[in-house]
Design a protein around this motif. Structure first.
Motif, PDB file in Angstrom:
ATOM      1  N   TRP A  70      13.451 -30.493  15.021  1.00  0.00           N
ATOM      2  CA  TRP A  70      14.505 -30.276  14.211  1.00  0.00           C
ATOM      3  C   TRP A  70      14.466 -28.440  13.881  1.00  0.00           C
ATOM      4  N   MET A  71      13.538 -27.960  14.162  1.00  0.00           N
ATOM      5  CA  MET A  71      14.028 -26.807  13.826  1.00  0.00           C
ATOM      6  C   MET A  71      13.357 -25.486  14.649  1.00  0.00           C
ATOM      7  N   TYR A  72      13.366 -24.829  14.939  1.00  0.00           N
ATOM      8  CA  TYR A  72      13.438 -23.295  15.537  1.00  0.00           C
ATOM      9  C   TYR A  72      12.663 -22.469  14.616  1.00  0.00           C
ATOM     10  N   GLY A  73      11.825 -21.994  14.384  1.00  0.00           N
ATOM     11  CA  GLY A  73      11.370 -20.368  14.136  1.00  0.00           C
ATOM     12  C   GLY A  73      10.074 -19.295  14.678  1.00  0.00           C
ATOM     13  N   PHE A  74      10.106 -18.346  13.528  1.00  0.00           N
ATOM     14  CA  PHE A  74       9.138 -17.813  14.125  1.00  0.00           C
ATOM     15  C   PHE A  74       8.385 -17.034  12.875  1.00  0.00           C
ATOM     16  N   ALA A  75       6.398 -16.495  12.670  1.00  0.00           N
ATOM     17  CA  ALA A  75       6.056 -16.012  11.707  1.00  0.00           C
ATOM     18  C   ALA A  75       5.621 -15.159  11.499  1.00  0.00           C
ATOM     19  N   PHE A  76       5.745 -14.607  10.361  1.00  0.00           N
ATOM     20  CA  PHE A  76       4.951 -12.676  10.863  1.00  0.00           C
ATOM     21  C   PHE A  76       4.156 -12.716  10.294  1.00  0.00           C
ATOM     22  N   ALA A  77       3.546 -10.670  10.032  1.00  0.00           N
ATOM     23  CA  ALA A  77       2.257 -10.531   8.858  1.00  0.00           C
ATOM     24  C   ALA A  77       3.679  -8.770   8.855  1.00  0.00           C
ATOM     25  N   ASP A  78       3.979  -8.993   7.177  1.00  0.00           N
ATOM     26  CA  ASP A  78       4.365  -7.306   7.083  1.00  0.00           C
ATOM     27  C   ASP A  78       3.484  -6.244   7.168  1.00  0.00           C
ATOM     28  N   LEU A  79       3.960  -5.571   7.464  1.00  0.00           N
ATOM     29  CA  LEU A  79       2.584  -4.233   7.029  1.00  0.00           C
ATOM     30  C   LEU A  79       1.968  -3.990   5.752  1.00  0.00           C
TER      31      LEU A  79
ATOM     32  N   ASP B 214      21.586 -13.327  -2.471  1.00  0.00           N
ATOM     33  CA  ASP B 214      20.294 -11.515  -3.129  1.00  0.00           C
ATOM     34  C   ASP B 214      19.468 -12.205  -4.048  1.00  0.00           C
ATOM     35  N   ILE B 215      18.340 -12.949  -3.061  1.00  0.00           N
ATOM     36  CA  ILE B 215      16.277 -13.655  -3.857  1.00  0.00           C
ATOM     37  C   ILE B 215      16.321 -12.059  -3.544  1.00  0.00           C
ATOM     38  N   VAL B 216      15.631 -12.027  -4.874  1.00  0.00           N
ATOM     39  CA  VAL B 216      15.130 -10.431  -5.347  1.00  0.00           C
ATOM     40  C   VAL B 216      13.470 -10.553  -4.470  1.00  0.00           C
ATOM     41  N   ILE B 217      13.072  -9.559  -3.667  1.00  0.00           N
ATOM     42  CA  ILE B 217      11.416  -9.287  -3.786  1.00  0.00           C
ATOM     43  C   ILE B 217      11.093  -7.594  -4.383  1.00  0.00           C
ATOM     44  N   MET B 218      10.446  -7.453  -5.242  1.00  0.00           N
ATOM     45  CA  MET B 218      10.276  -6.429  -6.528  1.00  0.00           C
ATOM     46  C   MET B 218       8.578  -5.813  -4.974  1.00  0.00           C
ATOM     47  N   LEU B 219       9.030  -4.720  -4.480  1.00  0.00           N
ATOM     48  CA  LEU B 219       8.031  -4.382  -3.400  1.00  0.00           C
ATOM     49  C   LEU B 219       7.121  -3.218  -4.555  1.00  0.00           C
ATOM     50  N   PHE B 220       5.829  -3.871  -5.321  1.00  0.00           N
ATOM     51  CA  PHE B 220       5.636  -2.511  -6.256  1.00  0.00           C
ATOM     52  C   PHE B 220       4.069  -2.069  -5.615  1.00  0.00           C
TER      53      PHE B 220
ATOM     54  N   LYS C  26       0.794  -1.315  -0.233  1.00  0.00           N
ATOM     55  CA  LYS C  26       0.031  -0.094  -0.459  1.00  0.00           C
ATOM     56  C   LYS C  26       1.380   1.267  -0.163  1.00  0.00           C
ATOM     57  N   ASP C  27       1.815   1.292   0.548  1.00  0.00           N
ATOM     58  CA  ASP C  27       2.661   2.581   0.534  1.00  0.00           C
ATOM     59  C   ASP C  27       3.957   1.933   0.577  1.00  0.00           C
ATOM     60  N   LEU C  28       5.044   2.118  -0.314  1.00  0.00           N
ATOM     61  CA  LEU C  28       6.273   1.867  -0.993  1.00  0.00           C
ATOM     62  C   LEU C  28       7.566   2.426   0.657  1.00  0.00           C
ATOM     63  N   LYS C  29       7.557   3.705   0.919  1.00  0.00           N
ATOM     64  CA  LYS C  29       8.587   4.027   1.812  1.00  0.00           C
ATOM     65  C   LYS C  29       7.805   3.469   3.086  1.00  0.00           C
ATOM     66  N   LYS C  30       6.646   3.108   3.708  1.00  0.00           N
ATOM     67  CA  LYS C  30       6.241   2.185   4.875  1.00  0.00           C
ATOM     68  C   LYS C  30       7.061   1.037   4.862  1.00  0.00           C
ATOM     69  N   SER C  31       6.192   1.001   3.288  1.00  0.00           N
ATOM     70  CA  SER C  31       7.327  -0.692   3.592  1.00  0.00           C
ATOM     71  C   SER C  31       9.075  -1.567   3.044  1.00  0.00           C
ATOM     72  N   LYS C  32       9.716   0.007   2.392  1.00  0.00           N
ATOM     73  CA  LYS C  32      11.058   0.269   2.482  1.00  0.00           C
ATOM     74  C   LYS C  32      11.512   0.054   3.779  1.00  0.00           C
TER      75      LYS C  32
ATOM     76  N   SER D 108      11.737   3.076  -8.357  1.00  0.00           N
ATOM     77  CA  SER D 108      11.773   4.004  -9.145  1.00  0.00           C
ATOM     78  C   SER D 108      10.283   4.311  -8.233  1.00  0.00           C
ATOM     79  N   ALA D 109       9.584   5.376  -8.807  1.00  0.00           N
ATOM     80  CA  ALA D 109       8.248   5.963  -8.064  1.00  0.00           C
ATOM     81  C   ALA D 109       7.399   4.917  -8.024  1.00  0.00           C
ATOM     82  N   ILE D 110       7.430   3.237  -8.119  1.00  0.00           N
ATOM     83  CA  ILE D 110       6.421   2.526  -8.482  1.00  0.00           C
ATOM     84  C   ILE D 110       6.718   1.694  -7.646  1.00  0.00           C
ATOM     85  N   CYS D 111       8.153   0.853  -7.678  1.00  0.00           N
ATOM     86  CA  CYS D 111       8.067  -0.040  -6.584  1.00  0.00           C
ATOM     87  C   CYS D 111       9.084   0.211  -6.238  1.00  0.00           C
ATOM     88  N   GLU D 112      10.423  -0.761  -4.792  1.00  0.00           N
ATOM     89  CA  GLU D 112      11.617  -1.254  -4.459  1.00  0.00           C
ATOM     90  C   GLU D 112      12.278  -2.658  -4.619  1.00  0.00           C
ATOM     91  N   CYS D 113      13.246  -2.297  -5.178  1.00  0.00           N
ATOM     92  CA  CYS D 113      13.810  -3.712  -5.669  1.00  0.00           C
ATOM     93  C   CYS D 113      14.442  -4.251  -3.654  1.00  0.00           C
TER      94      CYS D 113
END
Length: 136
Positions: free
Chosen positions: A109-118, A45-51, A11-17, A33-38
């Motif tokens: 055999w695993m230790y972890g956590f899970a979350f939802a981003d903004l 370096d797995i790439v996730i484009m935030l659009f 919803k908001d590139l600046k807040k997500s970045k 750019s104005a429409i995405c953050e890489c």
């Protein structure tokens, strides 16, 4: 193929970045750019484009998933230790994530956590000890 890119609508590139920067994720300034953050994750370096959601929806030619009602994907990444999991969980909570799975042992055999981003996209971080994994 040189790279694989995952595309997430936000919803908001600046807040997500700012959010992902607080978690320690890197950004390729030359690809933003104005429409995405890489954003890149991990040693490879797995790439996730935030659009911007409207832009991504136009590219996909379908409505985006309502992350409050459904899940489209869970993005998982590894940790070097259980302590790294705990540290990331604290960072995520401080940055405003919904930590819906507190750090815990999983299947012995695993230790972890899970979350939802903004924007409600689901993520988890796992430390895996294959020496404790049960044989099939």
């Amino acid at each position: 193929m040189k790279e694989v890119w995952f595309n997430l609508g936000v919803k908001d590139l600046k807040k997500s970045k700012a959010f992902f920067s607080e978690l320690g994720f890197a950004f390729r300034e030359s690809h933003n750019s104005a429409i995405c953050e890489c954003m890149t994750i991990g040693e490879k370096d797995i790439v996730i484009m935030l659009f911007d959601e409207n832009t991504l929806e136009g590219f996909m030619q379908l409505p985006l998933t309502d992350t409050l009602k459904t899940c489209e994907i869970m993005i998982s990444f590894d940790a070097e230790s259980p302590e790294a999991v705990d540290a990331m969980a604290a960072k995520a909570e401080k940055a405003g994530a919904n930590v819906f799975g507190k750090p815990q042992s999983i299947q012995g055999w695993m230790y972890g956590f899970a979350f939802a981003d903004l924007d409600g996209h689901r993520w988890n971080m796992l430390y895996m000890d294959p020496t404790k994994m049960q044989p099939c």
